[in-house]
Design a protein around this motif. Structure first.
Motif, PDB file in Angstrom:
ATOM      1  N   ALA A 340       0.829  -1.206   0.000  1.00 31.59           N
ATOM      2  CA  ALA A 340       0.000   0.000   0.000  1.00 31.59           C
ATOM      3  C   ALA A 340       0.864   1.257   0.000  1.00 31.59           C
ATOM      4  O   ALA A 340       0.545   2.246  -0.677  1.00 31.59           O
ATOM      5  CB  ALA A 340      -0.940  -0.009   1.202  1.00 31.59           C
ATOM      6  N   ASN A 341       1.958   1.244   0.751  1.00 23.58           N
ATOM      7  CA  ASN A 341       2.851   2.405   0.777  1.00 23.58           C
ATOM      8  C   ASN A 341       3.491   2.647  -0.589  1.00 23.58           C
ATOM      9  O   ASN A 341       3.620   3.787  -1.044  1.00 23.58           O
ATOM     10  CB  ASN A 341       3.948   2.202   1.829  1.00 23.58           C
ATOM     11  CG  ASN A 341       3.414   2.259   3.251  1.00 23.58           C
ATOM     12  OD1 ASN A 341       2.361   2.858   3.495  1.00 23.58           O
ATOM     13  ND2 ASN A 341       4.120   1.632   4.173  1.00 23.58           N
ATOM     14  N   VAL A 342       3.905   1.576  -1.253  1.00 27.23           N
ATOM     15  CA  VAL A 342       4.502   1.718  -2.584  1.00 27.23           C
ATOM     16  C   VAL A 342       3.456   2.212  -3.582  1.00 27.23           C
ATOM     17  O   VAL A 342       3.756   3.032  -4.456  1.00 27.23           O
ATOM     18  CB  VAL A 342       5.130   0.392  -3.048  1.00 27.23           C
ATOM     19  CG1 VAL A 342       5.733   0.540  -4.441  1.00 27.23           C
ATOM     20  CG2 VAL A 342       6.212  -0.058  -2.071  1.00 27.23           C
ATOM     21  N   ALA A 343       2.223   1.735  -3.452  1.00 28.64           N
ATOM     22  CA  ALA A 343       1.143   2.196  -4.333  1.00 28.64           C
ATOM     23  C   ALA A 343       0.920   3.698  -4.177  1.00 28.64           C
ATOM     24  O   ALA A 343       0.751   4.425  -5.169  1.00 28.64           O
ATOM     25  CB  ALA A 343      -0.143   1.433  -4.034  1.00 28.64           C
ATOM     26  N   ARG A 344       0.916   4.175  -2.941  1.00 25.57           N
ATOM     27  CA  ARG A 344       0.733   5.622  -2.704  1.00 25.57           C
ATOM     28  C   ARG A 344       1.896   6.421  -3.282  1.00 25.57           C
ATOM     29  O   ARG A 344       1.697   7.496  -3.867  1.00 25.57           O
ATOM     30  CB  ARG A 344       0.578   5.898  -1.208  1.00 25.57           C
ATOM     31  CG  ARG A 344      -0.788   5.548  -0.654  1.00 25.57           C
ATOM     32  CD  ARG A 344      -0.962   6.078   0.751  1.00 25.57           C
ATOM     33  NE  ARG A 344      -0.141   5.347   1.716  1.00 25.57           N
ATOM     34  CZ  ARG A 344      -0.544   4.260   2.372  1.00 25.57           C
ATOM     35  NH1 ARG A 344      -1.754   3.778   2.160  1.00 25.57           N
ATOM     36  NH2 ARG A 344       0.237   3.667   3.240  1.00 25.57           N
ATOM     37  N   ALA A 345       3.101   5.905  -3.128  1.00 17.26           N
ATOM     38  CA  ALA A 345       4.268   6.604  -3.679  1.00 17.26           C
ATOM     39  C   ALA A 345       4.205   6.633  -5.202  1.00 17.26           C
ATOM     40  O   ALA A 345       4.564   7.637  -5.829  1.00 17.26           O
ATOM     41  CB  ALA A 345       5.556   5.923  -3.212  1.00 17.26           C
ATOM     42  N   ALA A 346       3.756   5.535  -5.814  1.00 16.90           N
ATOM     43  CA  ALA A 346       3.616   5.508  -7.271  1.00 16.90           C
ATOM     44  C   ALA A 346       2.624   6.559  -7.731  1.00 16.90           C
ATOM     45  O   ALA A 346       2.865   7.285  -8.708  1.00 16.90           O
ATOM     46  CB  ALA A 346       3.185   4.116  -7.730  1.00 16.90           C
ATOM     47  N   LEU A 347       1.516   6.667  -7.034  1.00 16.41           N
ATOM     48  CA  LEU A 347       0.485   7.641  -7.416  1.00 16.41           C
ATOM     49  C   LEU A 347       1.017   9.065  -7.344  1.00 16.41           C
ATOM     50  O   LEU A 347       0.672   9.917  -8.173  1.00 16.41           O
ATOM     51  CB  LEU A 347      -0.740   7.472  -6.513  1.00 16.41           C
ATOM     52  CG  LEU A 347      -2.000   8.226  -6.917  1.00 16.41           C
ATOM     53  CD1 LEU A 347      -2.476   7.803  -8.303  1.00 16.41           C
ATOM     54  CD2 LEU A 347      -3.106   8.002  -5.887  1.00 16.41           C
TER      55      LEU A 347
END
Length: 396
Positions: A340-347
């Motif tokens: 989830a943290n990586v997904a937020r950073a990608a966004l």
């Protein structure tokens, strides 16, 4: 050549999806603004003409030097010269307001023809490294639209032309922009998407099934894999997954890839510019394996940018083994909060307004406003005195 500010906009792009997809995104936005589109590409256009409905499409010869250096260029020159002559004639007939090139050697003839005819010209660089043709043409074009603020090989004397637009994505991607990322339930199904670009990638078929087979049985049983594989590899890859007891859907091509990305918990893929843009706009965590033999290591540079922002994990192909991938997956999939943290950073790395900014830039070029914008604009504090223009037509 007489200025035709409301004339057609010519999009020049190589025949691969990585070049055509951002061109398609721009065409979709410009058509919404009532502009007519002309596409100039190479003989591969027949595979992609459905991407540009309503456009006039022309194929002109070009050639990619097979050998680096002067020998390869000399061998390619006859085709390039023929392409320039044909593109020169096409521009004379369609009377465009702007020509924009998206990279690849098929864009070289129309861009040279635009310069010879005095038509405002622009290049768009999707990668963190300026491609060969874009690098060659930057001294002669009016503007350089860029995904990154400091693309490698940009000459200092051309820096004033740089406009930070981002990499535009297609409407099909924007339909899933910022789709909420839902972490896998404890003990629930984990959606894993594996692909290697528009042509697929043998290394994914060789490594990923074996890596997943090494996972703990409880984790392995939760996986649902969607994988793009070459047609000749599908039966063998399916057999590996069946032996490991892993649910899989295999195809040589998925025409709904943006929806597949949005539905995934984790993506394993290459790091071409379009893949990077789509992962970022949708906001999904990824393990990126750069194509090792790409010119100037542009895919590695792209992946490094995302990894530095905590938005992806890069594994170079020489290190991409069943053992190393299994260890990384066991760690990631056991900690959904990390995904989830990586997904937020990608966004946070996404540029959903890139297509609007690029369309603004193209229209400003056609009307002559971009040159005045460069001469008169005081750069904002956001980019700093030496940074690129964060371009919007509203600023003109």
């Amino acid at each position: 050549m007489t200025m035709h500010s409301q004339g057609p906009i010519v999009i020049a792009a190589g025949g691969t999806g990585g070049h055509l997809f951002p061109g398609q995104a721009l065409a979709q936005e410009l058509r919404r603004r009532g502009r007519h589109i002309v596409l100039i590409t190479d003989e591969r256009v027949q595979r992609f003409d459905a991407l540009f409905p309503g456009a006039d499409i022309f194929s002109v010869p070009s050639a990619t030097p097979n050998d680096r250096g002067i020998v390869g260029l000399v061998k390619a020159l006859p085709a390039i010269i023929s392409g320039v002559a044909q593109a020169f004639a096409i521009l004379g007939r369609v009377k465009p307001s702007v020509v924009i090139g998206f990279g690849g050697y098929p864009t070289l003839p129309p861009l040279i023809a635009a310069v010879l005819r005095g038509v405002p010209a622009c290049v768009h660089e999707q990668n963190a490294v300026l491609g060969r043709v874009n690098r060659l043409m930057t001294p002669f074009v009016h503007a350089i639209a860029s995904t990154f603020s400091a693309p490698k090989y940009l000459r200092a004397r051309d820096g004033a032309k740089l406009a930070l637009t981002g990499n535009p994505v297609r409407d099909a991607v924007m339909a899933h922009a910022a789709a909420p990322y839902v972490v896998p339930d404890e003990g629930g199904r984990i959606e894993l998407l594996v692909f290697g670009g528009s042509q697929g990638a043998r290394v994914m078929s060789d490594v990923v099934p074996g890596a997943l087979a090494r996972l703990a049985p409880g984790l392995r049983g939760r996986l649902h894999v969607v994988q793009q594989a070459r047609s000749e590899d599908i039966d063998q890859v399916r057999g590996k997954y069946l032996d490991a007891g892993i649910s899989v859907e295999l195809k040589s091509f998925f025409d709904d890839m943006p929806a597949r990305i949005a539905a995934s918990h984790l993506v394993i893929g290459r790091s071409g510019a379009s893949t990077i843009a789509e992962l970022s706009v949708i906001g999904r965590p990824s393990i990126l394996v750069p194509l090792p033999h790409s010119l100037d290591n542009d895919q590695k540079a792209n992946a490094q940018k995302l990894q530095a922002a905590g938005a992806a994990i890069m594994i170079e192909q020489k290190d991409f083994t069943e053992e190393s991938l299994a260890a990384r997956l066991q760690e990631l999939l056991a900690e959904p909060s990390t995904l989830a943290n990586v997904a937020r950073a990608a966004l946070r790395q996404g540029a959903p307004d890139a297509v609007r900014r690029l369309a603004d830039l193209v229209e400003a070029l056609g009307s002559g406003e971009f040159k005045a914008h460069l001469e008169d604009k005081t750069l904002s504090d956001e980019t700093g005195p030496s940074g690129p223009l964060l371009f919007s037509l509203e600023d003109c």
